[in-house]
Structure formats: C-alpha cells, structure tokens
Design an enzyme around this catalytic site. Structure first.
Site, PDB file in Angstrom:
ATOM      1  N   ASP A   6     -14.391  -8.212  18.799  1.00  0.00           N
ATOM      2  CA  ASP A   6     -13.421  -7.109  18.732  1.00  0.00           C
ATOM      3  C   ASP A   6     -13.951  -5.985  17.852  1.00  0.00           C
ATOM      4  O   ASP A   6     -13.800  -4.796  18.151  1.00  0.00           O
ATOM      5  CB  ASP A   6     -12.084  -7.605  18.164  1.00  0.00           C
ATOM      6  CG  ASP A   6     -11.326  -8.443  19.177  1.00  0.00           C
ATOM      7  OD1 ASP A   6     -10.347  -9.101  18.800  1.00  0.00           O
ATOM      8  OD2 ASP A   6     -11.734  -8.436  20.359  1.00  0.00           O
ATOM      9  N   ASP A  45     -17.091  -5.230  17.262  1.00  0.00           N
ATOM     10  CA  ASP A  45     -18.137  -4.508  18.002  1.00  0.00           C
ATOM     11  C   ASP A  45     -17.531  -3.544  19.007  1.00  0.00           C
ATOM     12  O   ASP A  45     -17.987  -2.412  19.176  1.00  0.00           O
ATOM     13  CB  ASP A  45     -19.029  -5.493  18.771  1.00  0.00           C
ATOM     14  CG  ASP A  45     -20.001  -6.187  17.845  1.00  0.00           C
ATOM     15  OD1 ASP A  45     -20.619  -7.167  18.268  1.00  0.00           O
ATOM     16  OD2 ASP A  45     -20.116  -5.747  16.688  1.00  0.00           O
ATOM     17  N   SER A  91     -27.365 -34.603   1.664  1.00  0.00           N
ATOM     18  CA  SER A  91     -26.098 -34.799   0.955  1.00  0.00           C
ATOM     19  C   SER A  91     -26.154 -36.154   0.249  1.00  0.00           C
ATOM     20  O   SER A  91     -27.184 -36.814   0.255  1.00  0.00           O
ATOM     21  CB  SER A  91     -24.927 -34.687   1.918  1.00  0.00           C
ATOM     22  OG  SER A  91     -25.159 -35.493   3.027  1.00  0.00           O
ATOM     23  N   LYS A 130     -20.372 -34.003 -10.729  1.00  0.00           N
ATOM     24  CA  LYS A 130     -20.605 -33.439  -9.400  1.00  0.00           C
ATOM     25  C   LYS A 130     -19.803 -32.142  -9.338  1.00  0.00           C
ATOM     26  O   LYS A 130     -18.560 -32.168  -9.356  1.00  0.00           O
ATOM     27  CB  LYS A 130     -20.152 -34.424  -8.320  1.00  0.00           C
ATOM     28  CG  LYS A 130     -20.405 -33.906  -6.919  1.00  0.00           C
ATOM     29  CD  LYS A 130     -20.231 -35.029  -5.909  1.00  0.00           C
ATOM     30  CE  LYS A 130     -20.680 -34.618  -4.527  1.00  0.00           C
ATOM     31  NZ  LYS A 130     -19.885 -33.554  -3.930  1.00  0.00           N
ATOM     32  N   ARG A 137     -27.370 -24.130   1.830  1.00  0.00           N
ATOM     33  CA  ARG A 137     -27.771 -25.393   2.428  1.00  0.00           C
ATOM     34  C   ARG A 137     -27.772 -25.318   3.949  1.00  0.00           C
ATOM     35  O   ARG A 137     -28.633 -25.877   4.608  1.00  0.00           O
ATOM     36  CB  ARG A 137     -26.807 -26.484   1.950  1.00  0.00           C
ATOM     37  CG  ARG A 137     -27.048 -27.815   2.572  1.00  0.00           C
ATOM     38  CD  ARG A 137     -26.192 -28.857   1.866  1.00  0.00           C
ATOM     39  NE  ARG A 137     -26.467 -30.164   2.386  1.00  0.00           N
ATOM     40  CZ  ARG A 137     -25.825 -30.720   3.396  1.00  0.00           C
ATOM     41  NH1 ARG A 137     -24.841 -30.052   3.978  1.00  0.00           N
ATOM     42  NH2 ARG A 137     -26.127 -31.911   3.826  1.00  0.00           N
ATOM     43  N   LYS A 149     -28.188 -41.010 -10.534  1.00  0.00           N
ATOM     44  CA  LYS A 149     -29.514 -40.951  -9.899  1.00  0.00           C
ATOM     45  C   LYS A 149     -30.460 -41.877 -10.650  1.00  0.00           C
ATOM     46  O   LYS A 149     -30.412 -41.929 -11.884  1.00  0.00           O
ATOM     47  CB  LYS A 149     -30.080 -39.524  -9.976  1.00  0.00           C
ATOM     48  CG  LYS A 149     -29.221 -38.494  -9.255  1.00  0.00           C
ATOM     49  CD  LYS A 149     -29.682 -37.068  -9.525  1.00  0.00           C
ATOM     50  CE  LYS A 149     -28.681 -36.088  -8.908  1.00  0.00           C
ATOM     51  NZ  LYS A 149     -28.877 -34.721  -9.328  1.00  0.00           N
ATOM     52  N   LYS A 182     -16.831 -40.553  -6.607  1.00  0.00           N
ATOM     53  CA  LYS A 182     -15.792 -39.531  -6.486  1.00  0.00           C
ATOM     54  C   LYS A 182     -14.566 -39.878  -7.335  1.00  0.00           C
ATOM     55  O   LYS A 182     -14.247 -41.053  -7.533  1.00  0.00           O
ATOM     56  CB  LYS A 182     -15.348 -39.391  -5.019  1.00  0.00           C
ATOM     57  CG  LYS A 182     -16.471 -39.086  -4.050  1.00  0.00           C
ATOM     58  CD  LYS A 182     -17.125 -37.750  -4.289  1.00  0.00           C
ATOM     59  CE  LYS A 182     -16.389 -36.597  -3.673  1.00  0.00           C
ATOM     60  NZ  LYS A 182     -16.543 -36.485  -2.231  1.00  0.00           N
ATOM     61  N   CYS A 241      -6.499 -41.465  26.600  1.00  0.00           N
ATOM     62  CA  CYS A 241      -6.199 -40.870  27.897  1.00  0.00           C
ATOM     63  C   CYS A 241      -7.267 -41.330  28.884  1.00  0.00           C
ATOM     64  O   CYS A 241      -8.457 -41.350  28.574  1.00  0.00           O
ATOM     65  CB  CYS A 241      -6.234 -39.346  27.740  1.00  0.00           C
ATOM     66  SG  CYS A 241      -6.441 -38.472  29.290  1.00  0.00           S
ATOM     67  N   CYS A 245      -9.101 -34.240  32.314  1.00  0.00           N
ATOM     68  CA  CYS A 245      -8.177 -33.919  31.216  1.00  0.00           C
ATOM     69  C   CYS A 245      -8.700 -32.680  30.491  1.00  0.00           C
ATOM     70  O   CYS A 245      -9.791 -32.701  29.918  1.00  0.00           O
ATOM     71  CB  CYS A 245      -8.082 -35.084  30.241  1.00  0.00           C
ATOM     72  SG  CYS A 245      -7.061 -34.679  28.802  1.00  0.00           S
TER      73      CYS A 245
HETATM   74  S1  IVH Z   1     -27.860 -34.137  -6.123  1.00  0.00           S
HETATM   75  C1  IVH Z   1     -30.563 -35.219  -2.369  1.00  0.00           C
HETATM   76  N1  IVH Z   1     -26.315 -33.496  -8.112  1.00  0.00           N
HETATM   77  O1  IVH Z   1     -23.023 -32.453  -3.806  1.00  0.00           O
HETATM   78  C2  IVH Z   1     -29.207 -34.773  -2.727  1.00  0.00           C
HETATM   79  N2  IVH Z   1     -25.653 -32.819  -5.947  1.00  0.00           N
HETATM   80  O2  IVH Z   1     -22.580 -34.369  -1.563  1.00  0.00           O
HETATM   81  C3  IVH Z   1     -29.219 -33.965  -3.956  1.00  0.00           C
HETATM   82  N3  IVH Z   1     -23.584 -31.519  -5.900  1.00  0.00           N
HETATM   83  O3  IVH Z   1     -25.029 -30.962  -1.375  1.00  0.00           O
HETATM   84  C4  IVH Z   1     -27.886 -33.694  -4.459  1.00  0.00           C
HETATM   85  N4  IVH Z   1     -23.215 -31.523  -8.060  1.00  0.00           N
HETATM   86  O4  IVH Z   1     -24.136 -29.478  -3.221  1.00  0.00           O
HETATM   87  C5  IVH Z   1     -26.493 -33.437  -6.787  1.00  0.00           C
HETATM   88  N5  IVH Z   1     -25.065 -32.956  -9.979  1.00  0.00           N
HETATM   89  C6  IVH Z   1     -25.257 -32.897  -8.669  1.00  0.00           C
HETATM   90  C7  IVH Z   1     -24.348 -32.222  -7.832  1.00  0.00           C
HETATM   91  C8  IVH Z   1     -24.579 -32.219  -6.468  1.00  0.00           C
HETATM   92  C9  IVH Z   1     -22.779 -31.107  -6.889  1.00  0.00           C
HETATM   93  C10 IVH Z   1     -23.361 -31.268  -4.467  1.00  0.00           C
HETATM   94  C11 IVH Z   1     -24.541 -30.712  -3.724  1.00  0.00           C
HETATM   95  C12 IVH Z   1     -24.774 -31.641  -2.573  1.00  0.00           C
HETATM   96  C13 IVH Z   1     -23.479 -32.366  -2.493  1.00  0.00           C
HETATM   97  C14 IVH Z   1     -23.741 -33.747  -1.919  1.00  0.00           C
END
Ligand code: IVH
Length: 708
Positions: free
Chosen positions: A45, A47, A92, A128, A149, A300, A324, A447, A453
């Site tokens: 729209d 454009d 991730s 996180k 990403r 880690k 989490k 279904c 469908c």
């Molecule tokens: S390590 C190889 N560390 O969480 C994966 N990620 O669910 C490396 N994130 O895409 C990720 N805080 O955007 C890592 N201290 C942290 C983080 C973190 C946030 C996010 C990151 C990643 C997502 C994964």
C-alpha cells in the site's frame, strides 16, 4: 482518498487536493513505521501511494509540494536492511525449567565426556538477558559490521545503528585480526518507561515491553532514531575468531571486559550444581530490582576445550543451557472458545479472553490444547485440575512462560456463572464441514478434509512461506491468505506460488491491477519468488509441513539422503514397518518410528504427493553440501560403532565422525564402509565379517582421524 480517477483525467484542483492528502498519508505512514515501529499500512500500500504521488507530480510538475514525499530522504520501508551471512551460525539455547532439568544437563555432559559424578567440572552462571542478540564483527580492531540473529544463518545488517550504542566500542586495542563479539541488546526499565511516555505524547502506540522496544529501536532504518533510543549491550560470547582469546568462558568474558564491553556483573563460576542453584535463587531474588528484564540464568561449561569436545546439536550447543524463571500468572474471564484448524488438520481450541496483563504483556488469546484438556483430563483419562472442566464464562488463570504461547492453567469454580455449560467439542471441521475424527492414541481431533479443507490449505501455505521454510520476502502469512482467496490469481498450493511468478503478461496485468499493487511491487514479489526457486534440501523438506517433521528432523533427513532424488526415491520405495528403505530411515539417529511413518505416508498419499511433485518441478533443489571436512579420510563413508569404546563415549565418537563427514549408522549392511568394534562386540562384528566389511578397533579409528 480519491484514487479512482485516472491521473490523466484529474483536474488541477483535484490533483492539488490529492497531493496534499498523499503527503499527509505518507508522512503518517513514515512515522508509524520508522518512529513507532508499528506500521499501519502494508509495504505494498505504501508503494502504491508513493507511485500515485509520483504520477500526479509528473503530470502537474508545478503543483509539486515543498514537502513532497518524493523528495524525502531515508529509505522506504520496503527496502529494509541488507542481509549478512554469519561466519559462525548464531544458535539458541535449550531450556531447563527446574532443578531436575539442570541435574540432567550436568549428567548428560558428564556422560558425553565420560566423566564420573564426582569429577570436577566448572560452569559459568550468568543472567539470561531478555533482549535480542547481536553479532559484532571487528577486523583489525575496527567495528566493521553488526548483524541481528535473523534465522541464525542470515541476519540483518544493523551496523549504523549499533555504532550509536554507547556500550559497543567501535575500536579495540590488541584484538585478534578477526573478532566477532556476541551479546544481547536490551533497554532498561527506566529508559523504556521514558520512551513510552514520549510515544504517548506524540500520540504513538506504546511498546508492549522493553524487549519489543529494544528490537524496534535497533531495527530502525534511520540510525538517528536508534541514537535517540537509549539501548544497552551485554557481551556474553563470540563467533568467528582468528586467534583464541582465552582458555575458559570466564577468561574470555574478562578479556572482553578489558576491551571495553559490558559483562553482566552477576556472572559467577560455579563448581557444582548446588552452587549453580544457589546463584540462580540469588539472581531470581534480585530480578525485580535489576532495572532490566531477564528471563532466566544461563549455565555454560567453563573449559573451552571441553566446550569444543561437546560441540553442538542441530540448533543448540551441548555445553550450555538456559534455566528459565517460572511462568507468570494472572486471572481473567474466558469470553469464548474458538476452534482453529491447523495445517495437519488438528482442531485446536483457542481461549478468547478479556485482555489481561501477564508479566508485562497484554494477553487476549491462550491455548486450550485439546478437547481432553478442556474436559479436565489428560490423554490417559486421568483427572487434571482436580477434574474441573473449562467453560465459556469461567474465571480462568492465564499462564505465560517466556515466548511460549500463553495457556489457561486453572479455573475458579466459585466464580462460575450459574448458566455456564460444558463445552461441546465439535466433531466436524468448522472450516470445511468434513468429519473431524480422533484416532486411537491421538490427543488431537483432526479434520479429514485434507487438501479440500481451506483452513488446512492456507495453514500449509503459511508454513511453506515461513522463515525456516521458503521465507519469501513480501509473501508472508497475510499475503498468502489474500492470494488464497483471490479468484483471479489464486495460490492454492505451494506450486502455484512459482507458476504465478512466471511473469506471464496476463498475471502481471492482473497483479498490477489489484488494489495497492504497482508494477514495482509486482516485480519485487516475482523477483523474491524467483530467488527461492533454488532452495536447500533441508528447507524444502521442512516446508512440506509433514507431521512430526520439524526443522531439525528435516535437517537430519536432508543430511542423510543428500539430494531430493535420493530422498524422494527412498521414501517412494519405503513401506511403513518393513524393508531395507524403512530400516535405513529408522537407522538415522533422531528418527523414530512415528516420524518415519509420517514421512513415508506423506509421500505415498496420491493428491498430496501430486502436489509435492508439481512443486518440485518448479524448483532447483540444492543437494546438501558435504561438510567442510578438510582432508577427512572418512568423508562420505558409512561407519558403525559397536562394543565398548574406552577413549570417548559413543555419543562423542558419533558426533566427531559426523563432523568429519561420515554417516554413522546403527546397523551393519552391505553398504557399511567401516565397523569400529570395541571389546564385547557381538553380532554386528560377525555380520561385518560375513559381509567382508572392514573392521578396526578404537585405537585404529583414532589414528585414522588423528590429523583430520
Ligand atoms: S549464550 C550458542 N548467554 O538467549 C548460544 N545467550 O535462547 C549462545 N541470551 O539467542 C547463547 N542472555 O539472544 C547466551 N547470557 C547469555 C544470554 C543469552 C540472553 C539470549 C541470546 C540467545 C538466546 C538463546
């Protein structure tokens, strides 16, 4: 807007009025898109308005306004960002939700590495951050590129925007020639509140939460807008490096800190699970006062040599996990139950709720899973929620955990309206009227309409164009719905997308004549479709939308068969439950009988198969490139491990062999190239001997791959 009149028929007076209207409409659209990150009209729209404006100006040059949208600098929304292919994929994390999941994470790492329960193993634990990840590339110490990403392989080039973020150094002293720093961009609570206040003053839409605000601010085409939005950045990792920066995770973070990056101050080294859980509890306690959103704690393995040995699954590292925080809850009224029909025909009940804020996000829909869940029982017939069923009118508890779709967790019987009735789950498809049946052992009613469908067909198409599948620019879920309903230019199955783009003159005219489409947007769409005729095999398999075949299963199948011809041939020959092709499919690590049956069945169903064949005829499917295996002596070889391995675990041996391009199979056949047999090898060794398959022991195997 008076847009019916052809430009050639406009009077000067009409032209002047329309140019004023167009200037206003385009300015509003620009603000909505660039400043508010909440576009109000589609790119098409937009454009079309711009083209109409240009056409009128071309005919009445004297009426061109001083604030003409044609002269406005700044990229048009449709142009977007450049794409960046990540040198090292951005992955991730897998999730843990409780202490038992964390213990299991530790156990599986020890098992993989062959460590005992008491052997020392150190982890880092850090918050996180709930923002969006960013990869910063430095060459010769200069920031040369910043990329989001995206789908992990390809992201958006946001370099100009990243340069406006104070926490991101643009020059680093003493860095290796190539250094990619990865971390999270986020917005503090205070900055978020101030931004929303400014939005409100301008009459703009507020952002739902700091994460959306950060994402919206980073993804601004105009870097000056990003500069005005106070974004922050914590570094937590790295991508490509021309030289190692440390031996440990913590050491690497400290080094990044010395180079000027912000490292989260709550990062700790923990030498056992108890220490990890204590730190988790401490962070959770401080969560509300940190001043920015976090949604868990990431653990880690600290030793980078061990990280390397552990390596990756298809989309997540084995050496890290996100623990989490528990979900957030709120109570509200269930106003209605709607049934959505998915691409595999599943009838999914959706709760329509009186909107309520759950953990900072307004929720008005939630999943009700399936008919048993509504009735208050699990798939085995046992009572859940003490057997309470869910009725329209009920006062319900809504539960939201991170990005997971909110769900209705509980109900308050004391607030049930007197006239509330048990919900009668439909036994026919609300979209096409076909019978909806529940097969033995299936929690879901489906279904039976198949391709007739419309809901299934549209959902299949939406899946087909989704990001991990064909990801066609300008052809998203909304456009697919529109084309599906279009009698002139219908897209009813994936193959139609590609026949539409054959640029046949009639199609071009039809498309251009559609409301809101100009020659340029039609051409852009065709170009985007054409770009995807060449498609990697794994994406194609995923895009077919076969039940039980997600992104990583599609990757497994693609890696194993290598080409469409090999995959399609094997599936066509295969019979569920028997024969060599079935056995080969089942021998792929990660493929179970349910998924295998689903794939074979999908390629045997007449109309579905015909639709797949029509699609593939339009495509150039790329074979799976052999991994970069250097001088690997085992590339392309089919290897079987049997008996006890002493120097590494079976899982590690397998992952290493696969990284070197070998295919690891669970059973010996005439196709096997090499059997690696440890002590205690039994029937497989015998079968290999009978078939004349070369057999070596673990040491010979290690010597074979030593230099690869
Ligand atoms: S390590 C190889 N560390 O969480 C994966 N990620 O669910 C490396 N994130 O895409 C990720 N805080 O955007 C890592 N201290 C942290 C983080 C973190 C946030 C996010 C990151 C990643 C997502 C994964």
């Amino acid at each position: 807007m008076t847009r019916e009149i052809a430009v050639a028929d406009l009077t000067a007076e009409q032209a002047q009025a329309e140019l004023a209207e167009l200037a206003k409409a385009l300015a509003a659209a620009n603000t909505a898109y660039h400043t508010d990150d909440a576009p109000e009209i589609s790119d098409a729209d937009y454009d079309a308005l711009k083209q109409r404006n240009a056409a009128i100006e071309a005919r009445f040059p004297d009426l061109k306004r001083p604030d003409s949208p044609s002269d406005q600098v700044g990229a048009a929304p449709a142009e977007g960002f450049g794409k960046v292919t990540h040198a090292v994929r951005m992955l991730s994390l897998s999730n843990a939700f409780d202490a038992e999941d964390v213990a299991e994470f530790d156990r599986s790492i020890r098992k993989y590495l062959g460590l005992g329960a008491d052997d020392p193993l150190t982890y880092t634990a850090e918050p996180k951050i709930d923002g969006l990840s960013l990869s910063l590339r430095y060459e010769g110490g200069q920031l040369v590129q910043a990329a989001t990403r995206g789908d992990g392989e390809t992201g958006e080039n946001v370099t100009a925007n990243a340069r406006t973020i104070d926490d991101i150094p643009t020059v680093i002293d003493g860095a290796p020639e190539v250094l990619e720093v990865r971390g999270e961009v986020y917005m503090s609570h205070a900055d978020f509140a101030a931004l929303n206040e400014r939005q409100a003053e301008r009459g703009g839409k507020p952002f739902a939460n700091p994460r959306n605000a950060a994402a919206g601010s980073l993804r601004q085409l105009d870097a000056e807008i990003t500069r005005a939005r106070p974004l922050k950045f914590f570094a937590y990792g790295w991508g490509q490096l021309s030289a190692p920066i440390a031996d440990t995770q913590k050491g690497a973070l400290d080094q990044l800190g010395r180079w000027g990056f912000s490292i989260n101050p709550l990062t700790r080294l923990c030498t056992d699970i108890d220490a990890i859980l204590t730190h988790y509890a401490g962070i959770e306690e401080q969560r509300a006062t940190l001043g920015y959103d976090i949604d868990g704690v990431v653990y880690k393995v600290d030793d980078l040599a061990l990280q390397r040995r552990l390596g990756f699954r298809s989309t997540t590292p084995r050496w890290a996990i996100a623990h989490k925080f528990p979900a957030e809850l709120a109570w509200t009224r269930l106003e209605a139950i709607d049934i959505q029909v998915g691409r595999t025909g599943a009838l999914s009940p959706v709760a329509r709720l009186t909107p309520v804020t759950v953990g900072g996000v307004v929720v008005s829909n939630a999943t009700l899973h399936n008919e048993d869940y509504i009735a208050g029982r699990d798939s085995a017939g046992n009572a859940i929620r003490e057997g309470k069923d869910i009725r329209v009118g009920d006062w319900v508890q809504v539960y939201r955990a991170g990005d997971v779709i909110p769900k209705v967790a509980d109900i308050d019987l004391s607030k049930r309206p007197a006239d509330a009735q048990p919900y009668p789950f439909p036994t026919t498809c609300p979209e096409c009227g076909s019978d909806a049946i529940r097969e033995e052992g299936d929690a879901v009613r489906r279904c039976t309409g198949g391709l007739i469908c419309p809901a299934q067909a549209v959902e299949k198409l939406k899946h087909f164009v989704s990001r991990a599948a064909f990801d066609i620019e300008g052809l998203g879920a909304k456009q697919v719905e529109m084309f599906y309903a279009d009698d002139q230019l219908p897209i009813r199955e994936p193959a139609d997308i590609f026949t539409l783009a054959t640029r046949d003159a009639a199609n071009m005219t039809k498309l251009r004549n559609r409301d809101g489409w100009g020659a340029k947007s039609a051409e852009n769409l065709f170009a985007a479709i054409d770009e995807r005729r060449r498609i990697p095999l794994n994406r194609l398999i995923f895009a077919l939308g076969i039940r039980h075949v997600g992104e990583s299963s599609a990757q497994l199948l693609a890696n194993h068969y290598g080409s469409w011809a090999a995959f399609e041939g094997a599936m066509t020959r295969a019979e569920v439950g028997q024969g060599a092709d079935w056995e080969e499919l089942l021998a792929i690590d990660g493929v179970g009988a349910v998924m295998a049956a689903s794939v074979v069945t999908a390629l045997h169903q007449g109309p579905e198969r015909a639709s797949i064949d029509r699609l593939v005829a339009q495509l150039d499917v790329q074979d799976v490139a052999a991994p970069d295996t250097g001088d690997s002596p085992v590339a392309g070889k089919i290897v079987v491990f049997t008996g006890a391995l002493e120097k590494m675990t079976r899982a590690e041996a397998k992952a290493r062999a696969e990284a070197l391009g070998a295919k690891v199979s669970g059973s010996v056949s005439s196709k096997t190239d090499l059997l690696v047999a440890g002590p205690g090898a039994g029937s497989k060794a015998k079968k290999a001997a009978d078939l004349g398959v070369e057999t070596i022991d673990e040491d010979a195997w290690l010597a074979l791959i030593a230099d690869a």
